[in-house]
Enzyme design. Structure first.
Site, PDB file in Angstrom:
ATOM      1  N   ARG A 119      -9.648   0.008   7.091  1.00  0.00           N
ATOM      2  CA  ARG A 119     -10.616   0.880   6.440  1.00  0.00           C
ATOM      3  C   ARG A 119     -11.015   2.054   7.331  1.00  0.00           C
ATOM      4  NH1 ARG A 119     -14.460  -1.021   1.696  1.00  0.00           N
ATOM      5  NH2 ARG A 119     -14.938   1.036   0.896  1.00  0.00           N
ATOM      6  N   CYS A 120      -9.997   2.666   7.932  1.00  0.00           N
ATOM      7  CA  CYS A 120     -10.262   3.882   8.688  1.00  0.00           C
ATOM      8  C   CYS A 120      -8.944   4.613   8.785  1.00  0.00           C
ATOM      9  CB  CYS A 120     -10.784   3.585  10.089  1.00  0.00           C
ATOM     10  SG  CYS A 120      -9.599   2.778  11.150  1.00  0.00           S
TER      11      CYS A 120
ATOM     12  N   GLU B  43     -13.279   5.564   3.870  1.00  0.00           N
ATOM     13  CA  GLU B  43     -13.290   4.910   5.172  1.00  0.00           C
ATOM     14  C   GLU B  43     -14.401   5.394   6.075  1.00  0.00           C
ATOM     15  OE1 GLU B  43      -9.192   5.799   5.914  1.00  0.00           O
ATOM     16  OE2 GLU B  43      -8.586   3.912   5.000  1.00  0.00           O
TER      17      GLU B  43
ATOM     18  N   GLN C 217       0.824  -1.204   0.000  1.00  0.00           N
ATOM     19  CA  GLN C 217       0.000   0.000   0.000  1.00  0.00           C
ATOM     20  C   GLN C 217       0.863   1.261   0.000  1.00  0.00           C
ATOM     21  OE1 GLN C 217      -3.231  -1.927   2.960  1.00  0.00           O
ATOM     22  NE2 GLN C 217      -3.678   0.210   2.507  1.00  0.00           N
TER      23      GLN C 217
END
Lengths: 808, 284
Positions: free
Chosen positions: A386-387, A762, A239
């Site tokens: 996802r935050c 997110e 990522q």
């Protein structure tokens, strides 16, 4: 001809910001033409895989690989002893700790890497793993962080001082060998005074359980050391490819220009693919040793058991208010279970991430937060699934505390939120825990949400349901789950955000081709977010060339400008801003070219959709396509040929997306099953680049929130065995379990972002988890429930009903 | 998730399959749809040096409904059970149950023979077969024999089938009256937290016969004679259902797993069975 095209048609032809442009990535993904790391096949490529510990805490007495070396196809078995001369048996973590690459005398969690078997193919490697004989001596296991802080069992003997004491760690003093750090924000004394003097105080322990991002594609890489030219190429599921290049350079000693990191297509990341794993190091070493490319790909169990987990925060809270419900103070002490090594992926100065956004959407004048990180016999990680960093924990904490306070006050939870929201005129807003919220209009969003769901009618229906239940007419309860969340994303300003010393700016480089098409490269990397679609839209609007004529490229460190990658909803806030800024540099030069071509002064032309026009004479213009050609092929006095720009963007502040969610849930008291009747999600992510992609992001984020709230967990037994290491037991919802979502929006642009965008990928996970969980709690509020920990799977919901005496 | 090396055999007929089983003994396993065995091999929980793929043995396929008797070849897939109109009429409970097994992709591969022969306590068909009082046809080097489903299961993954036998078909009498297959699971593709198969008939307002079985609540499927008997002669009112559930709870022996502790499973078993009985009665 030209005059027949209206301005509106010219805008449409660009496919720029605000349009529902179809995703350009989907043609290859939907036809099976994606190019993932495991698709890579190189001549002579070998395959490596790990011998993993079956124990959560044990001494490794010996590793005997002689039998494995007899297995046909097995070429090498690497152990810590082999890596030690290279200084690679341990590696630094993103959190300032270090972690074992291969077991160095002991193991600290089940599944930890003990030896790396290199073979001609993955089948031979698997057989080789079976033949490596490891002698373990089991040690006492600590899976409870509270117990770990009291225990005589020392997990990290490597961190003991020479005198047997506990030296400071990367984040300051440690008060126990299993303690990692204490991190504080806010004013402790003032907060305790406010709480001591308050009319009403609600106190609760809120646990956000351990779970896992579980991307569909697991982690993996291919390392290829070219011994002729000294270049290392590393393909992987990264990522943050540039950060990986720098880290590999720092720990291997290979100069950075001799390392090329490539992230091909990535099948989801959700934070799981931010950090560095032993598989990367071992693949690189194996390639250097053998001179051949070496591939390592996790299987699903490896991924769930050992790569970065998320959450595992025990949040003790106190919230104080006046009798009327005006919140006066918030206190939180968090015990953070980090597992065997501290490998959280947070900006360096924030060992608990942005947990200090836990005052949420509310104007809370006084607050205090302390977080204690703890070592246990669990896998390391603590990533932002996802935050943004620990933001979902913060949002869950405050949104549960609000509900508990509403119970304490006997108030409606929607009204309690409304009277405590930060008001639109208070922005930019300084929070008690140190953030400056950029913009927001919470009351408008909340009002719109309440009206859309018919909130008052829902409460009336719920009251009737409770009466019917008590009268024996139904066995189903109705829960109304509310959430108003505020995110903090877009890390971040280099002055306070870095990872391993790398500033968290991002970048975009644009080249316009002579015929009026373009390529733009960014420091980010899409894992499904649709960057190739949306960044082209930003550019189309900024530079007046059609999005379809703009190629977006990411993920190759030899070609892309340096950037910190994609996670924490930072791509749009940071790289999106860099893209707009680079586009504006292109436009500035184009303006000079246009003025020259139109034989007027620079200030006499203005940009209009896809062209520069002479002010007051719209029939005199040069299109960007014409300008692009001229930029290369016409000698223009005082200007270099070409049309290129690069921008490195250091954001002045974070962005603060927000949203108002309502979940209406039916609960079967007898079986613990639930059905989501309605889910309304209003998101305000500032300027909206592509409404269709936003909707897709909201659907995806809500579905992951559903998973987390309603069943997904990484659970351990008391021996430290992972109980949920397959998709049979680790809940990944399918279309069948996923409800219908109604999406909505308001638009409050970020004042400091070049295009006003805030990021959205997110938000639905941050806001969704409390909405689902609050619905479960709310269904039982009339029967006395205050707090019950997630995940709300069937048996835990059943347990709530059982303990409240609802099974008769 | 990579299996140990194995030999792959693909016999053309049943005799070939039995010959391979005879030759290799418990080193060999037959495979139908492979949806239980292959994952076990990949996890290296099952070591199968000789894997015998039955997909070319066409004699093991087919569904027949004749003279009130149903016979289903072992290689019939769950999808074929669902799509077979004659079978849906003769034993609608089978279709109702098959639709609750896993997901469509699995149902295109998974077979009834594999489902009943593997002896996995989580599988749905064994309990249903006991409810239907089905017979399993087995064939080995010594010839063919039949074993009642109610006598087939000994313990988890342990059955009456000998190592050199192939389960070739299941057969049972067509049903009449009311039926229900009720299953609670955590998600699509999961095994049951509790599942109940109920068949009953009604005469003059009273229950004339009843057969009740449950799944994944013991190491074998549980057909409870007493749970059925508690319904016979009653109007299947609340008291009768309660008595039947009580009888079943005396026969099940669930263990704690990620679905929940024993107390939860016993409670849910009662609720699911009660619902199945009520639904079956409403259809009788």
């Amino acid at each position: 001809m030209k005059d027949e095209v209206t301005r509106e048609e010219r805008v449409d032809a660009l496919g720029g910001m605000g349009c529902k442009r179809k995703r350009v990535e989907d043609a290859r993904f939907t036809q099976g033409k994606g190019n993932y790391v495991d698709d890579l096949k190189l001549d002579g490529m070998l395959f490596g895989d790990f011998v993993r510990s079956p124990y959560a805490h044990a001494r490794v007495k010996s590793v005997d690989s002689s039998a494995a070396m007899e297995v046909p196809g097995v070429l090498a078995v690497l152990t810590a002893a082999d890596l030690e001369p290279l200084g690679l048996h341990w590696m630094p973590t993103l959190a300032g700790d270090k972690m074992m690459v291969l077991a160095d005398g002991k193991v600290l969690y089940q599944g930890q890497e003990v030896a790396f078997v290199v073979a001609t193919d993955r089948y031979a490697a698997a057989d080789g793993i079976e033949s490596v004989e490891v002698e373990y001596e089991e040690l006492p296991v600590l899976v409870d962080p509270f117990e770990a802080l009291q225990s005589d069992v020392v997990l990290r003997e490597d961190l003991l001082g020479a005198d047997g004491g506990t030296p400071d760690g990367a984040h300051g003093p440690r008060n126990h060998p299993n303690h990692i750090f204490t991190w504080e924000a806010g004013d402790k004394d003032a907060t305790e005074q406010v709480i001591g003097a308050a009319d009403v105080v609600a106190e609760e322990m809120v646990y956000y359980h351990r779970t896992h991002p579980c991307p569909l594609e697991t982690c993996g890489c291919v390392a290829s050391m070219d011994k002729v030219n000294g270049k290392l190429t590393l393909w992987g599921t990264f990522q943050a490819p540039h950060a990986i290049r720098t880290v590999v350079s720092l720990i291997s000693g290979i100069e950075e220009h001799n390392i090329r990191v490539i992230s091909p297509d990535i099948g989801g990341g959700f934070g799981n693919k931010v950090g560095a794993y032993p598989g990367y190091v071992c693949s690189v070493v194996a390639s250097i040793v053998t001179g051949k490319p070496v591939k390592w790909i996790e299987d699903r169990m490896d991924n769930l058991m050992t790569t970065a987990f998320a959450r595992d925060y025990w949040m003790q809270g106190k919230i104080a208010a006046t009798k009327e419900g005006k919140i006066t103070g918030l206190w939180c002490h968090t015990t953070a279970d980090h597992g065997g090594f501290d490998a959280c992926a947070d900006p360096t100065k924030f060992p608990a991430g942005f947990m200090n956004i836990c005052t949420g959407s509310y104007d809370i004048p006084t607050a205090y937060l302390a977080v204690d990180g703890v070592y246990t016999n669990k896998a390391p990680g603590g990533v932002a699934y996802r935050c943004s960093f620990r933001v979902t924990e913060a949002a869950y904490f405050i949104e549960r505390m609000i509900e508990v306070l509403a119970i304490e006050l006997g108030m409606d939870a929607a009204e309690l939120r409304r009277i405590n929201f930060i008001k639109a005129e208070q922005f930019p807003y300084q929070s008690a825990l140190g953030w400056e919220y950029d913009s927001g209009d919470y009351h408008t969003a909340w009002g719109k949400a309440m009206a859309a769901v018919g909130y008052d009618d829902l409460r009336a229906e719920q009251a009737q349901r409770v009466a019917d239940f008590k009268a024996g007419k139904t066995r189903k309860l109705l829960g109304i789950g509310l959430c108003h969340f505020t995110e903090i994303v877009g890390a971040g300003p280099v002055k306070n955000c870095d990872i391993l010393g790398l500033g968290m700016f991002d970048s975009c480089e644009i080249r316009i081709h002579p015929t009026g098409s373009a390529i733009a490269r960014l420091g980010t990397i899409s894992q499904g977010q649709g960057h190739a679609t949306t960044f082209a839209q930003i550019l189309a609007t900024e530079i007046g060339l059609p999005a379809d004529s703009i190629t977006i490229e990411e993920g190759d460190t030899d070609t892309a400008p340096y950037g910190l990658g994609t996670y924490g909803s930072r791509s749009t806030p940071v790289a999106g801003a860099a893209t707009a800024m680079a586009g504006r540099k292109i436009r500035a030069k184009a303006q000079m070219i246009a003025a020259y071509l139109l034989e007027v002064h620079d200030g006499d032309v203005e940009f209009d959709v896809d062209r520069f026009v002479v002010k007051g004479a719209p029939e005199r213009f040069k299109t960007m396509k014409e300008i692009a050609f001229a930029s290369y092929n016409q000698a223009i006095p005082g200007l270099e040929p070409g049309l290129e720009a690069v921008s490195y963007y250091d954001p002045p502040n974070m962005t603060y997306p927000f949203g108002a969610y309502v979940c209406v849930m039916e609960i079967d008291v007898d079986t613990g099953e639930h059905e989501i009747r309605q889910f309304y999600a209003l998101d305000d992510c500032g300027t909206r680049i592509n409404p269709m992609i936003i909707e897709g992001q909201v659907h995806g984020g809500l579905t992951e929130a559903l998973a987390i709230a309603m069943g997904q967990e990484i659970a351990y037994d008391e021996m430290g065995n992972v109980k949920t290491a397959t998709l049979m037991d680790f809940f990944l919802p399918t279309a069948v379990e996923t409800p219908h979502y109604t999406t909505d929006h308001t638009v409050t642009p970020s004042p400091h972002h070049p295009i006003g965008a805030k990021g959205v990928g997110e938000s639905p996970n941050v806001g969704g988890v409390p909405a689902f969980s609050n619905a479960v709690h709310d269904a039982f509020r009339a029967f006395g429930l205050r707090q019950s920990h997630m995940p709300h799977d069937h048996w835990r919901i059943w347990k709530i009903a059982n303990e409240l005496g609802l099974h008769g | 998730m990579i299996p140990a090396a194995f030999e792959y055999h693909r016999p053309a007929d049943l005799a070939g399959a039995i010959a391979l089983l005879t030759e290799h003994g418990d080193d060999a396993r037959v495979m139908a749809g492979g949806h239980s065995l292959i994952p076990m091999m990949k996890l290296r929980m099952a070591e199968v040096p000789h894997l015998i793929d039955l997909q070319d043995v066409t004699s093991l396929g087919g569904i027949s409904v004749q003279g009130g008797q149903v016979r289903i070849g072992a290689m019939a897939t769950q999808a074929e059970l669902i799509d077979h109109a004659g079978l849906s009429n003769a034993a609608p409970i089978l279709r109702e149950a098959a639709l609750q097994i896993a997901d469509p992709q699995v149902r295109y591969m998974g077979t009834i023979g594999g489902n009943v022969a593997n002896g996995d306590p989580g599988n749905d068909m064994p309990g249903l077969m006991q409810c239907l009082d089905a017979s399993f046809e087995l064939e080995g080097p010594g010839g063919a024999r039949a074993v009642k489903a109610r006598d087939f299961y000994e313990a988890a993954y342990m059955t009456e089938r000998e190592d050199d036998e192939v389960l070739t078909a299941v057969s049972f009498a067509a049903t009449s009256g009311g039926y229900a297959y009720e299953k609670q699971k955590r998600k699509i593709g999961d095994y049951a937290t509790a599942a109940a198969a109920v068949l009953l008939t009604k005469e003059g307002g009273a229950c004339a016969s009843a057969s009740v079985a449950m799944t994944n609540l013991s190491d074998v499927p549980v057909w409870s004679e007493a749970a059925g008997a508690a319904l016979v002669g009653t109007a299947v009112d609340a008291a009768a259902i309660k008595a039947s559930v009580a009888a079943m709870l005396g026969d099940i022996d669930p263990t704690e797993d990620n679905r929940g502790p024993v107390a939860f499973k016993r409670h849910v078993a009662g609720v699911i069975l009660g619902r199945a009985i009520a639904r079956a009665w409403s259809r009788a």
